[in-house]
Design a protein around this motif. Structure first.
Motif, short mmCIF file in Angstrom:
data_model
loop_
_atom_site.label_atom_id
_atom_site.label_comp_id
_atom_site.label_asym_id
_atom_site.label_seq_id
_atom_site.Cartn_x
_atom_site.Cartn_y
_atom_site.Cartn_z
N MET A 296 12.19 5.66 -12.55
CA MET A 296 13.12 6.72 -12.17
C MET A 296 14.26 6.88 -13.17
O MET A 296 14.88 7.94 -13.24
CB MET A 296 13.70 6.43 -10.78
CG MET A 296 12.67 6.37 -9.67
SD MET A 296 13.39 5.91 -8.08
CE MET A 296 14.44 7.32 -7.77
N THR B 197 4.53 7.44 1.53
CA THR B 197 4.02 8.32 0.48
C THR B 197 4.99 9.47 0.22
O THR B 197 5.23 9.84 -0.93
CB THR B 197 2.66 8.89 0.87
OG1 THR B 197 1.73 7.81 1.03
CG2 THR B 197 2.12 9.83 -0.20
N ALA C 221 10.92 10.58 -4.56
CA ALA C 221 11.61 9.82 -5.61
C ALA C 221 11.15 10.27 -7.00
O ALA C 221 11.93 10.24 -7.96
CB ALA C 221 11.36 8.33 -5.42
N LYS C 222 9.87 10.66 -7.13
CA LYS C 222 9.36 11.08 -8.43
C LYS C 222 10.06 12.33 -8.94
O LYS C 222 10.19 12.54 -10.15
CB LYS C 222 7.85 11.35 -8.33
CG LYS C 222 6.99 10.10 -8.18
CD LYS C 222 5.54 10.47 -8.09
CE LYS C 222 4.64 9.24 -7.96
NZ LYS C 222 3.21 9.59 -7.83
N THR C 223 10.53 13.17 -8.03
CA THR C 223 11.12 14.44 -8.43
C THR C 223 12.64 14.43 -8.33
O THR C 223 13.28 15.39 -8.77
CB THR C 223 10.60 15.58 -7.53
OG1 THR C 223 10.94 15.31 -6.15
CG2 THR C 223 9.08 15.68 -7.63
N TYR C 224 13.20 13.36 -7.78
CA TYR C 224 14.65 13.33 -7.58
C TYR C 224 15.36 13.14 -8.93
O TYR C 224 15.03 12.26 -9.72
CB TYR C 224 15.05 12.20 -6.64
CG TYR C 224 16.50 12.23 -6.24
CD1 TYR C 224 16.96 13.09 -5.26
CD2 TYR C 224 17.43 11.39 -6.86
CE1 TYR C 224 18.30 13.13 -4.89
CE2 TYR C 224 18.78 11.42 -6.50
CZ TYR C 224 19.19 12.28 -5.50
OH TYR C 224 20.52 12.31 -5.14
N GLY D 15 13.21 1.61 -11.24
CA GLY D 15 12.27 2.47 -10.52
C GLY D 15 11.88 1.91 -9.18
O GLY D 15 12.49 0.97 -8.66
N HIS E 208 2.05 -0.96 -7.91
CA HIS E 208 2.22 0.43 -8.32
C HIS E 208 3.72 0.63 -8.55
O HIS E 208 4.54 0.07 -7.82
CB HIS E 208 1.74 1.38 -7.22
CG HIS E 208 0.27 1.34 -6.97
ND1 HIS E 208 -0.66 1.72 -7.90
CD2 HIS E 208 -0.42 0.97 -5.86
CE1 HIS E 208 -1.87 1.59 -7.40
NE2 HIS E 208 -1.76 1.12 -6.17
N TYR E 209 4.08 1.45 -9.54
CA TYR E 209 5.50 1.70 -9.74
C TYR E 209 5.73 3.06 -10.38
O TYR E 209 4.84 3.63 -11.01
CB TYR E 209 6.15 0.59 -10.58
CG TYR E 209 5.61 0.45 -11.98
CD1 TYR E 209 6.14 1.17 -13.05
CD2 TYR E 209 4.56 -0.44 -12.26
CE1 TYR E 209 5.66 1.02 -14.33
CE2 TYR E 209 4.07 -0.59 -13.55
CZ TYR E 209 4.62 0.14 -14.58
OH TYR E 209 4.13 0.00 -15.85
N GLN E 210 6.93 3.55 -10.18
CA GLN E 210 7.34 4.82 -10.75
C GLN E 210 8.72 4.63 -11.38
O GLN E 210 9.67 4.25 -10.69
CB GLN E 210 7.42 5.90 -9.67
CG GLN E 210 8.02 7.22 -10.12
CD GLN E 210 7.15 7.94 -11.14
OE1 GLN E 210 5.93 7.91 -11.03
NE2 GLN E 210 7.76 8.59 -12.11
N ILE F 78 7.86 8.22 -1.86
CA ILE F 78 7.45 8.02 -3.25
C ILE F 78 7.41 9.35 -3.99
O ILE F 78 7.92 9.48 -5.11
CB ILE F 78 6.07 7.33 -3.30
CG1 ILE F 78 6.17 5.90 -2.76
CG2 ILE F 78 5.53 7.31 -4.73
CD1 ILE F 78 4.83 5.24 -2.53
N GLU F 79 6.81 10.36 -3.37
CA GLU F 79 6.72 11.67 -4.01
C GLU F 79 8.11 12.29 -4.17
O GLU F 79 8.39 12.94 -5.19
CB GLU F 79 5.83 12.60 -3.16
CG GLU F 79 4.36 12.17 -3.12
CD GLU F 79 3.77 12.05 -4.52
OE1 GLU F 79 4.00 12.95 -5.34
OE2 GLU F 79 3.07 11.04 -4.79
#
Length: 289
Positions: free
Chosen positions: A159, A278, A284-287, A264, A155-157, A281-282
């Motif tokens: 950034m 978790t 980092a998604k909004t940072y 990311g 899984h990855y996001q 992760i959440e």
């Protein structure tokens, strides 16, 4: 003396080979050789006897290995024992390449801890090694260059998207150019990230595609080291454009054609993800970088 130096030394002892140790740790052979030489200089001892196709510990080296191995095990136990804070929050084991840490930290770490009070336990590894440690569950997460071939195993996001640049001293003849190609760098002494980085593989693949054997004089993860070589006009270096070099005498030249990379956070598929992980992760998604 650093734990990294001890880790490199002990790996050579286990594998009886600098080459094998470098392959296992995803670092260059010169990195390990320099670490061993620095240990020998610091303690004024000779650790190895170098024979033909043979590497053997000296008596002092054997005694040093026993103590170094104990110290590494003790440090691992120390991390495990004190990974809980007074609030009962389990720390997050986060891998991050040394170069990327200049872009992402300490701001994101401080912001996350101020908001959640969950501690972060940071490990500096190149993206390749960090991803393998996420896969083996030695790390919970890693911030990494996502442009490796099997990224879909995780899984990855994403950034940030960053471009690669070539950095030289303002006195270097290349500094006057608006952009640079790999053909122009065929004979230019250059510095790359360590061999456990995705950036290293990306740049080398471009050289190979152009059928060029680059003049790489150093593999390093230390900005200060690369910056010194650049300022002395000994070599140029490949960096991400957002890496702060903190020097007006260094020129960042865009590479043509442009090379971009996705940066990311990754975590393992198919495993239980703790609440603290978790939450990071959440966050980092909004940072905003």
């Amino acid at each position: 003396m650093t734990l990294n130096q001890l880790e490199y030394f002990c790996a050579v002892c286990r594998y009886h080979s600098i080459t094998r140790a470098a392959n296992e740790l995803y670092v260059s052979q010169p990195t390990i050789s320099v670490a061993i030489r620095n240990l020998e200089n610091e303690f004024h001892i000779r650790l190895f006897n170098h024979g033909k196709n043979q590497l053997a510990l000296t008596p002092e080296g054997e005694a040093f290995y026993k103590k170094a191995d104990q110290l590494l095990h003790y440090s691992q136990d120390l991390y495990s024992e004190f990974s809980l804070t007074a609030r009962g929050n389990e720390s997050i084991r986060l891998g991050i390449p040394p170069i990327l840490s200049t872009v992402f930290f300490p701001e994101i770490m401080l912001a996350f801890q101020e908001k959640t009070h969950i501690p972060l336990q940071l490990f500096e590894y190149g993206s390749v090694r960090a991803c393998k440690m996420v896969e083996s569950e030695e790390l919970d997460l890693a911030i990494a260059n996502l442009d490796f071939y099997n990224v879909d195993k995780f899984h990855y996001q994403v950034m940030k998207t960053d471009s690669h640049v070539y950095c030289v001293s303002k006195t270097n003849p290349l500094a006057k150019r608006d952009s640079i190609t790999f053909e122009m760098l065929a004979d230019q002494p250059s510095i790359l990230f360590n061999t456990d980085s995705v950036q290293n593989r990306t740049i080398m693949s471009r050289f190979h595609a152009a059928e060029i054997t680059p003049n790489i004089i150093m593999y390093s993860s230390q900005i200060s080291t690369a910056r010194k070589y650049i300022l002395e006009d000994i070599a140029g270096a490949f960096f991400y454009s957002s890496v702060p070099l903190s020097c007006d005498d260094i020129i960042k030249i865009p590479i043509e054609p442009e090379i971009t990379s996705r940066i990311g956070i990754i975590w393992k598929k198919g495993v239980y993800v703790r609440d603290s992980v978790t939450r990071f992760i959440e966050f980092a998604k909004t940072y905003q970088l």
